[in-house]
Design an enzyme around this catalytic site. Structure first.
Site, mmCIF file in Angstrom:
data_model
loop_
_atom_site.group_PDB
_atom_site.id
_atom_site.type_symbol
_atom_site.label_atom_id
_atom_site.label_comp_id
_atom_site.label_asym_id
_atom_site.label_seq_id
_atom_site.Cartn_x
_atom_site.Cartn_y
_atom_site.Cartn_z
ATOM 1 N N MET B 42 -23.330 -20.179 14.687
ATOM 2 C CA MET B 42 -22.893 -18.780 14.642
ATOM 3 C C MET B 42 -21.563 -18.602 15.372
ATOM 4 O O MET B 42 -21.514 -18.135 16.498
ATOM 5 C CB MET B 42 -23.966 -17.893 15.273
ATOM 6 C CG MET B 42 -25.345 -18.110 14.646
ATOM 7 S SD MET B 42 -26.609 -16.991 15.246
ATOM 8 C CE MET B 42 -26.780 -17.526 16.934
ATOM 9 N N ASP B 43 -20.496 -18.974 14.714
ATOM 10 C CA ASP B 43 -19.183 -18.946 15.356
ATOM 11 C C ASP B 43 -18.386 -17.732 14.891
ATOM 12 O O ASP B 43 -18.482 -17.319 13.729
ATOM 13 C CB ASP B 43 -18.432 -20.245 14.989
ATOM 14 C CG ASP B 43 -17.212 -20.467 15.854
ATOM 15 O OD1 ASP B 43 -16.308 -21.188 15.412
ATOM 16 O OD2 ASP B 43 -17.156 -19.918 16.977
ATOM 17 N N GLY B 44 -17.582 -17.176 15.803
ATOM 18 C CA GLY B 44 -16.679 -16.104 15.390
ATOM 19 C C GLY B 44 -16.933 -14.755 16.034
ATOM 20 O O GLY B 44 -16.234 -13.784 15.721
ATOM 21 N N ARG B 216 -21.950 -23.096 8.826
ATOM 22 C CA ARG B 216 -21.109 -22.769 9.977
ATOM 23 C C ARG B 216 -20.167 -21.646 9.590
ATOM 24 O O ARG B 216 -19.454 -21.749 8.582
ATOM 25 C CB ARG B 216 -20.291 -23.979 10.425
ATOM 26 C CG ARG B 216 -19.471 -23.599 11.656
ATOM 27 C CD ARG B 216 -18.500 -24.634 12.137
ATOM 28 N NE ARG B 216 -17.761 -24.075 13.268
ATOM 29 C CZ ARG B 216 -17.737 -24.580 14.499
ATOM 30 N NH1 ARG B 216 -18.352 -25.715 14.766
ATOM 31 N NH2 ARG B 216 -17.070 -23.982 15.468
ATOM 32 N N THR B 217 -20.136 -20.616 10.393
ATOM 33 C CA THR B 217 -19.208 -19.508 10.143
ATOM 34 C C THR B 217 -17.979 -19.687 11.029
ATOM 35 O O THR B 217 -17.957 -20.555 11.910
ATOM 36 C CB THR B 217 -19.871 -18.161 10.473
ATOM 37 O OG1 THR B 217 -20.296 -18.179 11.849
ATOM 38 C CG2 THR B 217 -21.063 -17.892 9.574
#
Lengths: 255, 272
Positions: B42-44, B216-217
């Site tokens: 959960m990137d960003g 993957r975001t």
């Protein structure tokens, strides 16, 4: 046939027709998705040829120094065609890459090591760099051959070394091994069993899907993973583009 | 009927229609194979907060939590049995102390909220598991996490594994240590040798099967020290969309990609 039976039969028919309808719709959606992939593949191929011909100035110079170690993962079906791997290595040498790790899960490339080293000019085994006093080539391409045996099996060998040392040690009762089993110890044990623990900066995957296919887990932490498609259809422009994109990446390593 | 009531009624009808449409889309999707286990990096969140000029160190992460609730709802409706969320990595502790404390406080708030939801019967079949080096969390959060695991223990529809204070390198070292100590404590004259299964039993993520699909975001092309041991046969899907912006269509697209490659993935699994 009474009313209940008729209703059940009718429900069953409706369910079957509904299921068939959903299945057809699903297949239609996948047909559209496949068409999308074909179109985007054509666009990518055209872009790649434009890059190869030098038409896109953006890729005319690459800060290759940022790429200290590159790894290439090849699907086992594609690894059987060693000539394509050799061609890829020649391209990488042209671009200025100095160190390449070649991985396929079953070690087919390891078995073809001698042929690859004999055919790719200036290539040497990475463990031999520094051992020789003088190299005929001032810019050798250091190659490392990796397979699945360097993944979990290697960690087990290292773990067993640590286990034997732990057994021989005089440890207090109820000791949980916190001072004995650390990242540093495992790194060291992996080196003892002959493994390279350095993480590649960039991993190029040649195969049907974007997956690392069992590349040593211990080395993959912050490696950029890029899917390049099939090795049989590899393009120089796509390779340049992937490396160029990598040189523009900024990582904060979790911080 | 006044305007407010009309708007309220319209919103209800619109939401009901959206829900029906979503269920229909999922019914079509389920005509094909569905991944057994999906993991999310959960990137960003921080970039989302910056993009929308949100104030507060945890603003992006709050938006991220809303995304978590939607994604889990979609996964449950699709029928995915296991979902893993990479919530907080070991390396994330190196961030500014104020930010780390803020994130920990937010996690505690959300865990306590989820406990209340579970006790009220609103979690509907969702079982939550926390994995990672939980000893590095503060006591309140650790106790709350344990409580949430207990109150959801009987739920069986969807298992959500939340990776906190987690990294693959940490997990491997921990598993090697645990398995070695267990071997040493074992009785008998058999030679003491570790097998892969001994170590894998002790991994934090041994409660779930290996992921079929990793999403993957945030546009990164790396795994960031997340489940590199377990993802040898996983399809890695990356999207430039920031985590709080991840929506239904992103998930559907990732699953369509998985379905396209299903034959290849099954063939690879059989080779193991």
């Amino acid at each position: 046939m009474d009313l209940n039976q008729s209703m059940r039969l009718l429900s069953s028919w409706i369910a079957q027709i509904g299921g068939l309808g959903l299945d057809l719709l699903w297949r239609f959606i996948h047909l559209v998705v496949s068409l999308w992939y074909i179109v985007s593949g054509i666009i990518e191929a055209v872009e790649s040829y434009a890059i190869s011909l030098g038409l896109n100035k953006k890729y005319s110079s690459i800060n290759i120094e940022k790429l200290r170690c590159l790894a290439v993962v090849v699907d086992i079906e594609e690894a059987r065609d060693v000539s394509k791997v050799i061609e890829l290595l020649q391209w990488l040498r042209t671009i200025g890459v100095k160190q390449v790790g070649l991985f396929d899960s079953q070690g087919l490339l390891k078995k073809s090591k001698d042929m690859i080293l004999g055919t790719v000019p200036g290539s040497v085994l990475s463990e031999e760099i520094g051992e020789k006093n003088s190299s005929p080539d001032q810019n050798p391409l250091a190659l490392e051959f990796i397979s699945s045996s360097d993944n979990k099996e290697a960690v087990m060998k290292a773990a067993n070394i640590l286990l034997q040392d732990y057994l021989k040690s005089s440890r207090p009762e109820n000791d949980k091994g916190e001072n004995f089993f650390t990242e540093t110890h495992l790194n060291e044990a992996l080196r003892v069993v002959g493994e390279n623990v350095h993480a590649p900066d960039l991993l190029l995957v040649y195969g049907p899907i974007r997956s690392h296919l069992g590349f040593p887990a211990w080395r993959l932490r912050y490696t950029e993973i890029v899917h390049m498609g099939s090795l049989n259809y590899m393009r120089y422009g796509s390779l340049l583009k992937a490396i160029h994109k990598f040189t523009g990446v900024h990582q904060n390593y979790g911080t | 009927m006044n305007t407010q009531e009309e708007v309220g009624e319209f919103t209800q009808i619109f939401n009901a229609l959206m829900s029906l449409m979503r269920k229909f889309i999922f019914k079509v999707l389920c005509a094909g194979p569905i991944p057994n286990h999906v993991s999310f990096i959960m990137d960003g969140n921080r970039r989302f907060a910056k993009k929308h000029n949100l104030t507060g160190l945890d603003a992006g992460h709050r938006a991220g939590f809303i995304s978590v609730t939607y994604v889990l709802q979609y996964c449950k409706e699709i029928g995915i049995p296991y979902v893993t969320l990479y919530a907080f990595g070991v390396d994330n502790f190196k961030r500014q102390p104020e930010e780390v404390e803020c994130v920990m406080d937010l996690m505690l708030e959300k865990v306590e909220y989820t406990i209340n939801q579970a006790v009220s019967g609103n979690l509907k079949g969702v079982r939550v598991f926390f994995v990672g080096d939980l000893t590095s969390l503060n006591e309140r959060l650790r106790v709350a996490a344990q409580r949430l695991m207990e109150v959801t223990e009987e739920n069986k529809d969807l298992m959500v594994v939340v990776c906190v204070a987690y990294s693959t390198s940490h997990e491997i070292v921990h598993a090697v240590r645990e398995s070695c100590v267990r071997k040493c404590d074992g009785t008998g004259d058999d030679p003491v040798v570790l097998q892969v299964s001994d170590v894998e039993e002790c991994m934090y993520t041994s409660v779930v099967p290996d992921p079929d699909l990793v999403i993957r975001t945030g546009g990164g092309d790396r795994l960031s020290n997340f489940m590199t041991w377990q993802t040898s046969r996983s399809l890695l899907h990356s999207t430039a969309t920031l985590w709080p912006e991840l929506g239904l269509w992103h998930l559907v697209w990732a699953i369509l990609k998985f379905q396209r490659m299903q034959d290849y993935l099954e063939k690879k699994k059989k080779l193991d």
